[in-house]
Design an enzyme around this catalytic site. Sequence first.
Site, PDB file in Angstrom:
ATOM      1  N   HIS A  17     -12.626  -1.350  -7.559  1.00 61.06           N
ATOM      2  CA  HIS A  17     -13.762  -0.449  -7.782  1.00 61.06           C
ATOM      3  C   HIS A  17     -13.391   1.029  -7.636  1.00 61.06           C
ATOM      4  O   HIS A  17     -14.193   1.894  -7.984  1.00 61.06           O
ATOM      5  CB  HIS A  17     -14.939  -0.817  -6.884  1.00 61.06           C
ATOM      6  CG  HIS A  17     -14.752  -0.493  -5.440  1.00 61.06           C
ATOM      7  ND1 HIS A  17     -15.796  -0.552  -4.548  1.00 61.06           N
ATOM      8  CD2 HIS A  17     -13.670  -0.114  -4.719  1.00 61.06           C
ATOM      9  CE1 HIS A  17     -15.366  -0.221  -3.342  1.00 61.06           C
ATOM     10  NE2 HIS A  17     -14.085   0.044  -3.430  1.00 61.06           N
ATOM     11  N   GLY A  47       4.479   1.740  -1.661  1.00 59.50           N
ATOM     12  CA  GLY A  47       4.627   2.218  -3.025  1.00 59.50           C
ATOM     13  C   GLY A  47       3.275   2.453  -3.655  1.00 59.50           C
ATOM     14  O   GLY A  47       2.240   2.202  -3.044  1.00 59.50           O
ATOM     15  N   PHE A  86       0.887   1.281  -6.689  1.00 61.17           N
ATOM     16  CA  PHE A  86       0.791   0.199  -7.663  1.00 61.17           C
ATOM     17  C   PHE A  86       0.633   0.705  -9.085  1.00 61.17           C
ATOM     18  O   PHE A  86       0.780  -0.046 -10.038  1.00 61.17           O
ATOM     19  CB  PHE A  86      -0.271  -0.840  -7.319  1.00 61.17           C
ATOM     20  CG  PHE A  86      -1.588  -0.357  -6.806  1.00 61.17           C
ATOM     21  CD1 PHE A  86      -2.398   0.498  -7.523  1.00 61.17           C
ATOM     22  CD2 PHE A  86      -2.041  -0.802  -5.577  1.00 61.17           C
ATOM     23  CE1 PHE A  86      -3.623   0.904  -7.041  1.00 61.17           C
ATOM     24  CE2 PHE A  86      -3.273  -0.400  -5.091  1.00 61.17           C
ATOM     25  CZ  PHE A  86      -4.070   0.458  -5.834  1.00 61.17           C
ATOM     26  N   ASP A  91       0.851  -1.186   0.000  1.00 63.29           N
ATOM     27  CA  ASP A  91       0.000   0.000   0.000  1.00 63.29           C
ATOM     28  C   ASP A  91       0.888   1.237   0.000  1.00 63.29           C
ATOM     29  O   ASP A  91       2.112   1.130   0.045  1.00 63.29           O
ATOM     30  CB  ASP A  91      -0.945   0.009   1.196  1.00 63.29           C
ATOM     31  CG  ASP A  91      -2.272   0.685   0.868  1.00 63.29           C
ATOM     32  OD1 ASP A  91      -2.272   1.789   0.289  1.00 63.29           O
ATOM     33  OD2 ASP A  91      -3.325   0.114   1.204  1.00 63.29           O
TER      34      ASP A  91
END
Length: 176
Positions: free
Chosen positions: A94, A72, A74, A46
Site C-alpha cells: 500500500h 537492500g 527491493f 529491508d
Amino acid sequence: VIGPQLIEAYDGWGDYRSVVDIGGCRGNLCSQIVKAHPNLVGHVFDLPEMEPFFDEKVAQYGLTGQVTFHGGSFFDESVTLPSTDIAVLGHVLHDWDADQRGFLVKKAFDALNPGGVLLVYDRMLEPGPSYVENLVISLDMLLVTDGGSEYTVAELVGHAEAAGYVSTSVKSLGEY
C-alpha cells in the site's frame, strides 16, 4: 498485532523450511512466525538502516541466528531477495502505486523456491460499509506517499497472475 492472526490463518507453515518477510523492518512478524514454527528459518529484507533495530528485536525473542537480516532496496533491480519457501508482504504494497505493487509481487515470486507461497496482508478496498475505514486509510496513504494507496483483492490477484502464480486464495484476517 497481525502476527497471531496470520500464523493461525495459514495452516501450511509446517510444510516449509524458510520464510522471508519483505519489508519486515525490525523482524517482529518474522520472529513471531519462527517462534511458533521452529521448523522455519527466518529472513527479513529491508533497508540497511533497519538492521540495528532488527538485531535488538530478534534478540528480545531469543532468535539471534534463527532469523537473519538482509539489507537492500527491493526496487533496486540488481538486488535479489533471499530464496525462500514462504514470502510475506505485509503493509508494504500500500506504500506504492499499482505498477510498483506489481513489480514487488513479481520480485517475491522470483525469490520463491518451487512450490513456494506468497502471503500478503493489507487493508483491502472492497465494496460495502465494513470497508469504510480502509477507504479512509487509503486516502491517508495518498496524502503521505507518492502514489501509495490501499488496493482491491482483484488488483492483487491480477498482479499475482501476471507474475506467474498458479493459484490464489483470499482469507480475511479480522480487520485486514
